[in-house]
Design an enzyme around this catalytic site. Structure first.
Site, mmCIF file in Angstrom:
data_model
loop_
_atom_site.group_PDB
_atom_site.id
_atom_site.type_symbol
_atom_site.label_atom_id
_atom_site.label_comp_id
_atom_site.label_asym_id
_atom_site.label_seq_id
_atom_site.Cartn_x
_atom_site.Cartn_y
_atom_site.Cartn_z
ATOM 1 N N ASN A 123 30.202 47.538 30.278
ATOM 2 C CA ASN A 123 30.635 46.176 30.589
ATOM 3 C C ASN A 123 29.415 45.368 31.022
ATOM 4 O OD1 ASN A 123 31.631 43.829 31.722
ATOM 5 N ND2 ASN A 123 33.285 44.830 32.864
ATOM 6 N N HIS A 128 36.476 40.445 25.768
ATOM 7 C CA HIS A 128 35.498 40.860 26.767
ATOM 8 C C HIS A 128 35.527 42.373 26.865
ATOM 9 C CE1 HIS A 128 33.523 41.711 30.469
ATOM 10 N NE2 HIS A 128 34.644 41.930 31.128
ATOM 11 N N CYS A 156 33.122 37.790 34.390
ATOM 12 C CA CYS A 156 33.469 38.305 33.067
ATOM 13 C C CYS A 156 33.938 37.216 32.101
ATOM 14 C CB CYS A 156 34.539 39.385 33.181
ATOM 15 S SG CYS A 156 33.994 40.846 34.108
#
Length: 334
Positions: A291, A261, A115
């Site tokens: 995501n 993020h 991530c």
């Protein structure tokens, strides 16, 4: 010494939209359950039969970024590719970009920081430019999650979160050191690696062993301790953003746009409240894409720029937290 600045942005996501209601047809979940916990309404998954992969999507995003930078593929000096879902165990996607775009034999580097991958990749590229080694670097974040998710009720806690997509930017030399990437900040804490992990296949558990094993703890699907990750994320997000602001003698009031993020809308909302930022100073698109891990920050940055939400002179903050644990931030004067 030079600074580096983003001169071109591009993104690519599959056309195939998978809504929360679509997921409820093959696992015990609901739109209400997913939105309450994550804020996600839909995501993009590569459909069966498509030629898209992490490298192919990355190449599509890269072509747009290069064109918007006013450059050609022959102007690119180096490639940095961030992903946790490469096309192959090895080689990495970076060299595939060189081939797919028919580029000169420039160097290619892969970043495996999940991530935080794009911000880490941006930091690596920034250092290459600051030292004068390269002039134009292609930085890509891309993920093909959907083919590696447990699409049963057992895996819903992870599967409902993730989507496929790619984003890219061209980072170029900037002689005015008051502009561009002012600083980047990188951290890790490996003792929590098992809190968000794909443990197999690996050298410990190779494919035949996984297939033959009846042990429940040997799986090739992602595992996440969601509550644990959430609690650490909100702390580390805040710390690494403040670290960047302090480094550049800035305050939270100087933030013109925060691109976090896209892990969970609840995390982004927590950070927004803590830094007392108005809605027009935080950009979220997890509602549409889920995501997308290493692709999330660059897809969001590209969309924010496309929508005119980022202007010349703005202070733009990128921040990410994820598996590893790793976390990172970048402070940019646009």
């Amino acid at each position: 010494m030079y600074n580096s600045k983003i001169t071109g942005l591009g993104k690519y996501v599959p056309d195939n939209i998978v809504t929360n209601d679509d997921l409820s047809k093959f696992m015990d979940t609901s739109d209400e359950w997913i939105q309450e916990r994550t804020g996600i309404q839909e995501r993009r998954w590569i459909p069966e039969g498509s030629d898209d992969t992490s490298s192919v999507m990355g190449a599509k995003a890269a072509k747009i970024a290069i064109e918007r930078a006013g450059l050609t593929k022959d102007d690119i000096d180096f490639i940095v590719f961030a992903t946790l879902s490469p096309d192959y165990y090895f080689p990495g996607c970076g060299v595939q970009i060189q081939d797919l775009l028919d580029m000169p034999t420039v160097g290619a580097l892969d970043v495996r920081n999940q991530c935080s991958g794009f911000v880490y990749a941006l930091s690596v590229a920034d250092q290459f430019i600051k030292t004068g080694m390269y002039k134009n670097i292609l930085v890509i974040g891309a993920e093909y999650h959907s083919n590696g998710l447990d699409k049963t009720t057992r895996g819903r806690g992870v599967t409902v979160i993730f989507g496929d997509g790619a984003g890219a930017c061209v980072l170029s030399r900037e002689e005015d050191t008051t502009k561009g990437i002012l600083s980047t900040h990188l951290h890790s804490e490996g003792k929590y690696a098992d809190k968000l992990i794909v443990a197999s296949p690996s050298i410990k558990h190779w494919v035949p062993e996984i297939i033959e094993s009846e042990e429940e703890d040997i799986s090739y699907y992602p595992y996440m301790d969601g509550t644990f990750v959430f609690k650490h994320a909100v702390v580390r997000f805040s710390e690494v953003i403040m670290e960047g602001l302090i480094k550049n003698n800035l305050s939270k009031e100087d933030i013109d746009m925060l691109i976090p993020h896209q892990a969970n809308l609840r995390i982004a909302q927590f950070i927004q409240k803590k830094f007392v930022l108005s809605d027009d100073k935080v950009f979220n698109n997890i509602m549409k894409y889920g995501n997308t891990t290493a692709a999330s920050v660059i897809i969001a940055l590209t969309e924010a720029w496309e929508q005119g939400k980022i202007k010349e002179g703005d202070h733009v903050v990128l921040a990410a937290f994820g598996s590893g644990f790793t976390w990172a931030s970048a402070i940019i004067k646009w």
